[in-house]
Scaffold this motif. Structure first.
Motif, PDB file in Angstrom:
ATOM      1  N   PHE A 131       0.842  -1.205   0.000  1.00 28.06           N
ATOM      2  CA  PHE A 131       0.000   0.000   0.000  1.00 28.06           C
ATOM      3  C   PHE A 131       0.865   1.238   0.000  1.00 28.06           C
ATOM      4  O   PHE A 131       2.041   1.205   0.374  1.00 28.06           O
ATOM      5  CB  PHE A 131      -0.966   0.014   1.194  1.00 28.06           C
ATOM      6  N   ILE A 132       0.260   2.330  -0.437  1.00 31.48           N
ATOM      7  CA  ILE A 132       0.879   3.646  -0.370  1.00 31.48           C
ATOM      8  C   ILE A 132      -0.166   4.611   0.172  1.00 31.48           C
ATOM      9  O   ILE A 132      -1.344   4.516  -0.164  1.00 31.48           O
ATOM     10  CB  ILE A 132       1.416   4.089  -1.748  1.00 31.48           C
ATOM     11  N   GLY A 133       0.277   5.490   1.049  1.00 27.31           N
ATOM     12  CA  GLY A 133      -0.587   6.529   1.589  1.00 27.31           C
ATOM     13  C   GLY A 133       0.033   7.879   1.276  1.00 27.31           C
ATOM     14  O   GLY A 133       1.233   8.068   1.467  1.00 27.31           O
ATOM     15  N   TYR A 134      -0.773   8.789   0.766  1.00 28.75           N
ATOM     16  CA  TYR A 134      -0.231  10.089   0.382  1.00 28.75           C
ATOM     17  C   TYR A 134      -1.300  11.163   0.498  1.00 28.75           C
ATOM     18  O   TYR A 134      -2.471  10.882   0.686  1.00 28.75           O
ATOM     19  CB  TYR A 134       0.334  10.045  -1.038  1.00 28.75           C
ATOM     20  N   ARG A 135      -0.845  12.407   0.387  1.00 25.93           N
ATOM     21  CA  ARG A 135      -1.760  13.544   0.421  1.00 25.93           C
ATOM     22  C   ARG A 135      -1.204  14.664  -0.436  1.00 25.93           C
ATOM     23  O   ARG A 135      -0.001  14.727  -0.680  1.00 25.93           O
ATOM     24  CB  ARG A 135      -2.004  14.013   1.843  1.00 25.93           C
ATOM     25  N   LYS A 136      -2.085  15.523  -0.885  1.00 28.94           N
ATOM     26  CA  LYS A 136      -1.683  16.697  -1.654  1.00 28.94           C
ATOM     27  C   LYS A 136      -1.518  17.854  -0.679  1.00 28.94           C
ATOM     28  O   LYS A 136      -2.363  18.062   0.197  1.00 28.94           O
ATOM     29  CB  LYS A 136      -2.727  17.038  -2.702  1.00 28.94           C
ATOM     30  N   LEU A 137      -0.422  18.579  -0.818  1.00 30.66           N
ATOM     31  CA  LEU A 137      -0.142  19.744   0.013  1.00 30.66           C
ATOM     32  C   LEU A 137       0.220  20.914  -0.882  1.00 30.66           C
ATOM     33  O   LEU A 137       0.701  20.724  -2.004  1.00 30.66           O
ATOM     34  CB  LEU A 137       1.038  19.455   0.957  1.00 30.66           C
ATOM     35  N   ASN A 138       0.026  22.107  -0.376  1.00 29.58           N
ATOM     36  CA  ASN A 138       0.446  23.304  -1.088  1.00 29.58           C
ATOM     37  C   ASN A 138       1.316  24.094  -0.119  1.00 29.58           C
ATOM     38  O   ASN A 138       0.815  24.647   0.858  1.00 29.58           O
ATOM     39  CB  ASN A 138      -0.763  24.111  -1.542  1.00 29.58           C
ATOM     40  N   LEU A 139       2.619  24.088  -0.370  1.00 29.40           N
ATOM     41  CA  LEU A 139       3.584  24.716   0.532  1.00 29.40           C
ATOM     42  C   LEU A 139       4.200  25.945  -0.113  1.00 29.40           C
ATOM     43  O   LEU A 139       4.397  25.982  -1.332  1.00 29.40           O
ATOM     44  CB  LEU A 139       4.697  23.711   0.872  1.00 29.40           C
ATOM     45  N   LEU A 140       4.540  26.938   0.689  1.00 23.87           N
ATOM     46  CA  LEU A 140       5.208  28.120   0.152  1.00 23.87           C
ATOM     47  C   LEU A 140       6.534  27.748  -0.506  1.00 23.87           C
ATOM     48  O   LEU A 140       6.909  28.301  -1.538  1.00 23.87           O
ATOM     49  CB  LEU A 140       5.439  29.145   1.268  1.00 23.87           C
ATOM     50  N   ARG A 141       7.255  26.814   0.086  1.00 20.10           N
ATOM     51  CA  ARG A 141       8.572  26.411  -0.423  1.00 20.10           C
ATOM     52  C   ARG A 141       8.501  25.740  -1.784  1.00 20.10           C
ATOM     53  O   ARG A 141       9.375  25.897  -2.629  1.00 20.10           O
ATOM     54  CB  ARG A 141       9.234  25.476   0.597  1.00 20.10           C
ATOM     55  N   THR A 142       7.436  24.978  -2.027  1.00 15.43           N
ATOM     56  CA  THR A 142       7.391  24.131  -3.225  1.00 15.43           C
ATOM     57  C   THR A 142       6.205  24.394  -4.142  1.00 15.43           C
ATOM     58  O   THR A 142       6.218  23.964  -5.291  1.00 15.43           O
ATOM     59  CB  THR A 142       7.302  22.652  -2.815  1.00 15.43           C
ATOM     60  N   GLY A 143       5.162  25.014  -3.617  1.00 13.04           N
ATOM     61  CA  GLY A 143       3.898  25.044  -4.334  1.00 13.04           C
ATOM     62  C   GLY A 143       3.198  23.710  -4.132  1.00 13.04           C
ATOM     63  O   GLY A 143       3.513  22.968  -3.201  1.00 13.04           O
ATOM     64  N   PRO A 144       2.277  23.350  -5.008  1.00 10.86           N
ATOM     65  CA  PRO A 144       1.549  22.083  -4.849  1.00 10.86           C
ATOM     66  C   PRO A 144       2.465  20.868  -5.013  1.00 10.86           C
ATOM     67  O   PRO A 144       3.262  20.805  -5.948  1.00 10.86           O
ATOM     68  CB  PRO A 144       0.513  22.120  -5.970  1.00 10.86           C
ATOM     69  N   ILE A 145       2.360  19.939  -4.070  1.00 11.34           N
ATOM     70  CA  ILE A 145       3.132  18.689  -4.116  1.00 11.34           C
ATOM     71  C   ILE A 145       2.234  17.539  -3.690  1.00 11.34           C
ATOM     72  O   ILE A 145       1.148  17.747  -3.147  1.00 11.34           O
ATOM     73  CB  ILE A 145       4.368  18.717  -3.179  1.00 11.34           C
ATOM     74  N   ILE A 146       2.714  16.341  -3.931  1.00  5.83           N
ATOM     75  CA  ILE A 146       2.174  15.157  -3.267  1.00  5.83           C
ATOM     76  C   ILE A 146       3.229  14.717  -2.278  1.00  5.83           C
ATOM     77  O   ILE A 146       4.424  14.639  -2.604  1.00  5.83           O
ATOM     78  CB  ILE A 146       1.843  14.033  -4.268  1.00  5.83           C
ATOM     79  N   TYR A 147       2.793  14.465  -1.049  1.00  3.34           N
ATOM     80  CA  TYR A 147       3.691  13.942  -0.018  1.00  3.34           C
ATOM     81  C   TYR A 147       3.288  12.507   0.288  1.00  3.34           C
ATOM     82  O   TYR A 147       2.131  12.240   0.634  1.00  3.34           O
ATOM     83  CB  TYR A 147       3.648  14.779   1.272  1.00  3.34           C
ATOM     84  N   VAL A 148       4.234  11.594   0.161  1.00  6.42           N
ATOM     85  CA  VAL A 148       3.996  10.180   0.453  1.00  6.42           C
ATOM     86  C   VAL A 148       4.278   9.951   1.933  1.00  6.42           C
ATOM     87  O   VAL A 148       5.415  10.092   2.381  1.00  6.42           O
ATOM     88  CB  VAL A 148       4.877   9.261  -0.424  1.00  6.42           C
ATOM     89  N   ASP A 149       3.233   9.616   2.678  1.00  8.23           N
ATOM     90  CA  ASP A 149       3.357   9.323   4.103  1.00  8.23           C
ATOM     91  C   ASP A 149       3.913   7.917   4.324  1.00  8.23           C
ATOM     92  O   ASP A 149       4.735   7.708   5.222  1.00  8.23           O
ATOM     93  CB  ASP A 149       1.986   9.349   4.791  1.00  8.23           C
ATOM     94  N   ASP A 150       3.409   6.958   3.553  1.00  2.00           N
ATOM     95  CA  ASP A 150       3.685   5.542   3.801  1.00  2.00           C
ATOM     96  C   ASP A 150       3.797   4.784   2.489  1.00  2.00           C
ATOM     97  O   ASP A 150       3.027   5.035   1.559  1.00  2.00           O
ATOM     98  CB  ASP A 150       2.533   4.904   4.600  1.00  2.00           C
ATOM     99  N   LEU A 151       4.737   3.862   2.445  1.00  2.32           N
ATOM    100  CA  LEU A 151       4.851   2.911   1.341  1.00  2.32           C
ATOM    101  C   LEU A 151       5.371   1.613   1.938  1.00  2.32           C
ATOM    102  O   LEU A 151       6.435   1.598   2.572  1.00  2.32           O
ATOM    103  CB  LEU A 151       5.806   3.427   0.263  1.00  2.32           C
ATOM    104  N   PHE A 152       4.604   0.549   1.781  1.00  3.07           N
ATOM    105  CA  PHE A 152       4.970  -0.729   2.408  1.00  3.07           C
ATOM    106  C   PHE A 152       4.573  -1.887   1.506  1.00  3.07           C
ATOM    107  O   PHE A 152       3.500  -1.877   0.898  1.00  3.07           O
ATOM    108  CB  PHE A 152       4.252  -0.881   3.757  1.00  3.07           C
ATOM    109  N   THR A 153       5.441  -2.885   1.475  1.00  6.13           N
ATOM    110  CA  THR A 153       5.174  -4.139   0.772  1.00  6.13           C
ATOM    111  C   THR A 153       5.500  -5.300   1.713  1.00  6.13           C
ATOM    112  O   THR A 153       6.585  -5.326   2.303  1.00  6.13           O
ATOM    113  CB  THR A 153       6.046  -4.266  -0.497  1.00  6.13           C
ATOM    114  N   PHE A 154       4.585  -6.235   1.865  1.00  7.55           N
ATOM    115  CA  PHE A 154       4.874  -7.443   2.642  1.00  7.55           C
ATOM    116  C   PHE A 154       6.055  -8.185   2.012  1.00  7.55           C
ATOM    117  O   PHE A 154       6.197  -8.198   0.782  1.00  7.55           O
ATOM    118  CB  PHE A 154       3.665  -8.384   2.681  1.00  7.55           C
ATOM    119  N   SER A 155       6.855  -8.829   2.839  1.00  6.99           N
ATOM    120  CA  SER A 155       8.073  -9.486   2.358  1.00  6.99           C
ATOM    121  C   SER A 155       7.791 -10.493   1.245  1.00  6.99           C
ATOM    122  O   SER A 155       8.564 -10.593   0.290  1.00  6.99           O
ATOM    123  CB  SER A 155       8.824 -10.158   3.509  1.00  6.99           C
ATOM    124  N   GLU A 156       6.664 -11.210   1.316  1.00  2.00           N
ATOM    125  CA  GLU A 156       6.385 -12.219   0.285  1.00  2.00           C
ATOM    126  C   GLU A 156       6.037 -11.603  -1.072  1.00  2.00           C
ATOM    127  O   GLU A 156       6.020 -12.300  -2.086  1.00  2.00           O
ATOM    128  CB  GLU A 156       5.281 -13.189   0.729  1.00  2.00           C
TER     129      GLU A 156
END
Length: 143
Positions: free
Chosen positions: A60-85
């Motif tokens: 799974f991947i968890g992410y959100r859209k943010l709008n920051l002064l430093r970057t403007g609109p971005i997607i920030y990935v909170d989580d990315l995980f794959t089971f070992s198998e």
């Protein structure tokens, strides 16, 4: 391989085991409600690749859209995980590609994520997908 967006609590239930494996600090009794709240009120997106019988997320991947002064609109990935198998089968790469397609379709120019120093296999994947080391991330705990 199918990337599915979690919308319902039933979708989140499919991801629950993977979320708890990755984020051991979460409460198994409340995690589905927590993620559902994040999706519906905080702009969080949860996307997963199910196993063959749709009973468990292999990744799974968890992410959100943010709008920051430093970057403007971005997607920030909170989580990315794959089971070992499921590792080595392209699941994490497919999820990163999914997010990149979402960014491109919405005119978002960059995707950001943080990764632990020792996660060398993940770093190889990120570098191979065109990510670069942009900064160090600092944090402070408040007691």
């Amino acid at each position: 391989m199918e990337c599915r967006r979690a919308i319902t609590k039933a979708d989140i239930e499919i991801c629950k085991e993977a979320i708890l494996e990755f984020r051991g600090n979460l409460d198994s009794k409340t995690v589905v409600d927590q993620v559902f709240e994040m999706i519906n009120h905080e702009g969080f997106e949860l996307v997963f690749i199910p196993n063959a019988d749709y009973t468990k997320a292999g990744a799974f991947i968890g992410y959100r859209k943010l709008n920051l002064l430093r970057t403007g609109p971005i997607i920030y990935v909170d989580d990315l995980f794959t089971f070992s198998e499921f590792r080595g089968l392209g699941y994490a790469g497919a999820l990163l590609d999914y997010v990149a397609e979402q960014a491109a379709s919405e005119g978002i120019k960059s995707i950001h994520l943080d990764s632990g120093y020792a996660l060398h296999t993940a770093h190889r994947l990120y570098l191979n997908k065109g990510y670069f080391l942009a900064c160090n991330h600092f944090a402070k705990s408040i007691n």
